[in-house]
Every structure is written in C-alpha cells, then in structure tokens.
Design a protein around this motif. Structure first.
Motif, PDB file in Angstrom:
ATOM      1  N   ARG A   1       0.889  -1.164  -0.195  1.00  0.00           N
ATOM      2  CA  ARG A   1       0.068  -0.165  -0.014  1.00  0.00           C
ATOM      3  C   ARG A   1       0.856   1.370   0.150  1.00  0.00           C
ATOM      4  N   GLY A   2       0.429   2.377  -0.246  1.00  0.00           N
ATOM      5  CA  GLY A   2       0.902   3.673  -0.163  1.00  0.00           C
ATOM      6  C   GLY A   2       0.009   4.757   0.296  1.00  0.00           C
ATOM      7  N   TYR A   3       0.481   5.919  -0.023  1.00  0.00           N
ATOM      8  CA  TYR A   3      -0.374   7.160   0.712  1.00  0.00           C
ATOM      9  C   TYR A   3      -1.802   7.233  -0.293  1.00  0.00           C
ATOM     10  N   ARG A   4      -2.690   7.372   0.531  1.00  0.00           N
ATOM     11  CA  ARG A   4      -3.874   7.982  -0.023  1.00  0.00           C
ATOM     12  C   ARG A   4      -4.000   9.416   0.470  1.00  0.00           C
ATOM     13  N   ARG A   5      -4.256  10.208  -0.434  1.00  0.00           N
ATOM     14  CA  ARG A   5      -4.244  11.900  -0.258  1.00  0.00           C
ATOM     15  C   ARG A   5      -5.552  12.184  -0.736  1.00  0.00           C
ATOM     16  N   GLU A   6      -6.234  12.954   0.104  1.00  0.00           N
ATOM     17  CA  GLU A   6      -7.327  13.674  -0.223  1.00  0.00           C
ATOM     18  C   GLU A   6      -7.235  14.879  -1.103  1.00  0.00           C
TER      19      GLU A   6
ATOM     20  N   SER B   1     -13.749  20.808   3.812  1.00  0.00           N
ATOM     21  CA  SER B   1     -14.545  20.362   5.035  1.00  0.00           C
ATOM     22  C   SER B   1     -13.526  19.859   6.183  1.00  0.00           C
ATOM     23  N   PHE B   2     -13.901  20.091   7.317  1.00  0.00           N
ATOM     24  CA  PHE B   2     -12.975  19.355   8.400  1.00  0.00           C
ATOM     25  C   PHE B   2     -13.045  17.965   8.302  1.00  0.00           C
ATOM     26  N   TYR B   3     -14.233  17.124   7.656  1.00  0.00           N
ATOM     27  CA  TYR B   3     -14.162  15.940   7.440  1.00  0.00           C
ATOM     28  C   TYR B   3     -13.198  15.206   6.541  1.00  0.00           C
ATOM     29  N   ASN B   4     -13.195  16.031   5.555  1.00  0.00           N
ATOM     30  CA  ASN B   4     -12.346  15.742   4.482  1.00  0.00           C
ATOM     31  C   ASN B   4     -10.804  15.657   4.803  1.00  0.00           C
ATOM     32  N   TRP B   5     -10.579  16.794   5.559  1.00  0.00           N
ATOM     33  CA  TRP B   5      -9.322  16.970   6.191  1.00  0.00           C
ATOM     34  C   TRP B   5      -8.830  16.007   7.241  1.00  0.00           C
TER      35      TRP B   5
END
Length: 362
Positions: free
Chosen positions: A128-133, A139-143
């Motif tokens: 696996r690797g990084y999953r970045r938004e 939004s605070f929730y995306n963060w």
C-alpha cells in the motif's frame, strides 16, 4: 539513448496487473478513475481493467462500457458489499497481481512500477501507499480523512480499499468476506498476515481520493459504521485469540459506554433524591463521564503536533475528534451485537450508495 532502451526493456518484463475497481452509482467519479489507470507509467499491454458494478441505477455501467478494454461485471446483489465486488473482480482475472481501487480514487502514475518492485520480496503479500484527499480544504471531515488514511512507511498490519495484492495471497486466504459492510479490508489483512505474508506501506503516493464528506450527518454515519466494523471484525478474529482491533473496541466501550452510563445515572437520581442532591449528584456524575470521555486525548495535543506535523490549532481539532468520535462508534458496536442477537445484520441499500464530489464539476 542506451538508458532509455534499457528502461523500455525493463518495462516489458513487468508482470501483468488486474486493476479491479468497485462502485455503486459512481458515475460522477468512475471515468477519471479508469483514465488514471490508462495513463499510468506501466506497459499498456500488461494492464487489465475490471469494473465490478454493485447494481448502479445511474450511468456507471454505460460509462465503463464505453471505454476501450474495460471489462464490466454487472452484479445485482440485493445488499451490495465491497467484498462482493472485489471478489468478483479478482476472480475474473488471471494476472499475478491485483490492484484494488475504489471508484472515487485517482491512481498515481508512478505507483504501479513502485508497487511491483516492492513485490520482489516473495514474502510480501500486499503493498500500500499514501492515499491523499484531493480537497481537504473543503471540509473538516475531508481534512480528517486525509490525516487518518495513512500510516508510517514499513511493515504494517493492515491495508484499506486501495492496495496491490499478490494473487497467490488472495487465493490462499479465500479473498474478501462478502458479508462485512465495514472493516472488510483490515479483516482480509489479518487473514493474509496469518498465512505468513507481509504487508508493506511504501513512502510513495498511491492514490488521490475525494471523500466528499461535507456534512456532519455523513461524518456521524461513517463513524457509526466504523464502530460496527470494529465489532464485526473482532467477532471473527477474537475467537482465535488475536488482539487485532481488540484495544480499539475496548477503548470505545470504556470511554463512550462510561460516559453514557454516568449520564444515565442522573435519571434515577432525579427520582430518588431531592432537587439539591440531584443537582450535585448530576454535576459530579456528568463531570466524571466527561473526564472519562475526553481523557487522555485532549492532553495529547503536543503528541499530535509531532506525529502528524500539525500546528497547535489543528492538533486541538484532531484531539476533539479523537475524543468525541467514540460516541457514534459505540452505537455502531451496539448495533452489531443487537443485530447478531436478532439475526438482523447491518446491510447496504443500493439506492443509498453513491460517490460524490467535494467541488461541483464545471
């Protein structure tokens, strides 16, 4: 020129990969996910794209079918789960490696090469690797999602929905649990490691993702389902003596359950005690419950600053989340055990599943 020729020769010897995408009502995000695979830095002839649709009522199937060399599996389960789609996808392929993706992700161009190289170790079963938004600022929730998707590079004990897995490891483990509506990826991770495989976290970008969580109701629902997942997975691995997710579930039960218990003690007090006594008792009881709920997370701000490279303000926000999230998670755990008693497990409804966008399309 000689270096370029050598690179081409190396690429030709790369193994084929089955890229398995799952989705339900994913019309808003599916095309860009497929296109990101087609544009990655990997030999096109070694790429197999499979889209497993869980019974969409939008144009997801048509979108996938309109793209060349995409195999579309139309599944119509009454209650779709990620495991149903992923199992159908990898079992329909033949490549020695399977890259799983959610339809609301975009694959990094360099990831397939890096992941395959990491698979040179024959004991490595998954990478696996990084999953970045893509839009943590929306939004605070995306963060929060951007903060919590990832772990430190090196050997780890679990993976999420985006992962490259060796087909042999999938065949040996039997694949995903098709009943789970949450926690299916960590549960498979546990079985893969029990079979002697290693899971690696690479210090490299794997995917970009759009959580599209803009409302508190979405956050509460997701937290509720994560609590359900903790209980469902622990119920499967616990009888083996494994401590996998045991501490997480215990923390939720103690902190969230303790807070609610202290709160409920105020009810009989109102009946048995006079007004002054009731007030004092409730103040003490609620104070004890609040301390139990908030301790020690709110006192770990400095630790969060160091671990997650946050400024003090954002570390405080994260601490509040870590303290309060146990309440909806507790109700998710309770839902699991009540459902198991009455044989009424939590089930997905196709018309309630869909991928969204944090920002409107132009």
């Amino acid at each position: 020129m000689k270096t370029a020729i050598n690179n081409v020769s190396l690429m030709q010897h790369y193994p084929s990969i089955d890229f398995v995408i799952i989705g339900v009502n994913s019309a808003k995000t599916l095309k860009r996910c497929i296109e990101s695979i087609r544009q990655c830095d990997y030999p096109p002839e070694k790429i197999r794209v499979i889209y497993a649709d869980g019974g969409s009522t939008d144009h997801s199937v048509q979108i996938a079918g309109s793209i060349e060399n995409v195999t579309v599996l139309e599944l119509h389960p009454l209650h779709p789960t990620p495991g149903i789609g992923r199992n159908a996808g990898w079992r329909s392929g033949t490549s020695p490696f399977v890259q799983f993706l959610d339809s609301d992700t975009i694959l990094d161009q360099q990831w397939p090469q890096l992941a395959i190289r990491a698979m040179n170790d024959p004991q490595t079963g998954a990478v696996r690797g990084y999953r970045r938004e893509m839009h943590p600022e929306q939004s605070f929730y995306n963060w929060l999602g951007d903060l919590e998707w990832n772990t430190r590079p090196g050997e780890c004990d679990s993976f999420g929905g985006d992962v490259l897995i060796r087909r042999t490891a999938l065949e040996q483990s039997g694949g995903y649990d098709e009943e789970l509506v949450g926690g299916e990826d960590p549960e498979l991770s546990w079985r893969i490691t029990q079979d002697g495989w290693k899971i690696l976290m690479l210090d490299a970008l794997m995917t970009r993702h759009d959580l599209a969580m803009l409302k508190t109701s979405q956050y509460l629902r997701r937290s509720y389902r994560s609590g359900y997942g903790f209980a469902a997975v622990q119920s499967r691995v616990g009888p083996t003596g494994s401590s996998f997710w045991k501490n997480e579930q215990r923390r939720i039960l103690i902190k969230g359950g303790g807070f609610i218990l202290f709160f409920m003690l105020c009810l009989p007090a109102a009946v048995l005690l006079n007004a002054i006594q009731t007030t004092l008792f409730c103040l003490v009881s609620l104070s004890a419950g609040t301390v139990l709920l908030l301790f020690p997370r709110l006192f770990k701000v400095r630790k969060f600053m160091t671990e997650h490279h946050l400024d003090r303000e954002n570390a405080k926000k994260y601490a509040w989340h870590c303290s309060l999230v146990v309440l909806p998670q507790l109700f998710g755990i309770m839902r699991f055990y009540v459902g198991r008693f009455f044989n009424k497990p939590l089930q997905n409804k196709r018309n309630k599943l869909q991928t969204g966008l944090s920002t409107p399309t132009p």
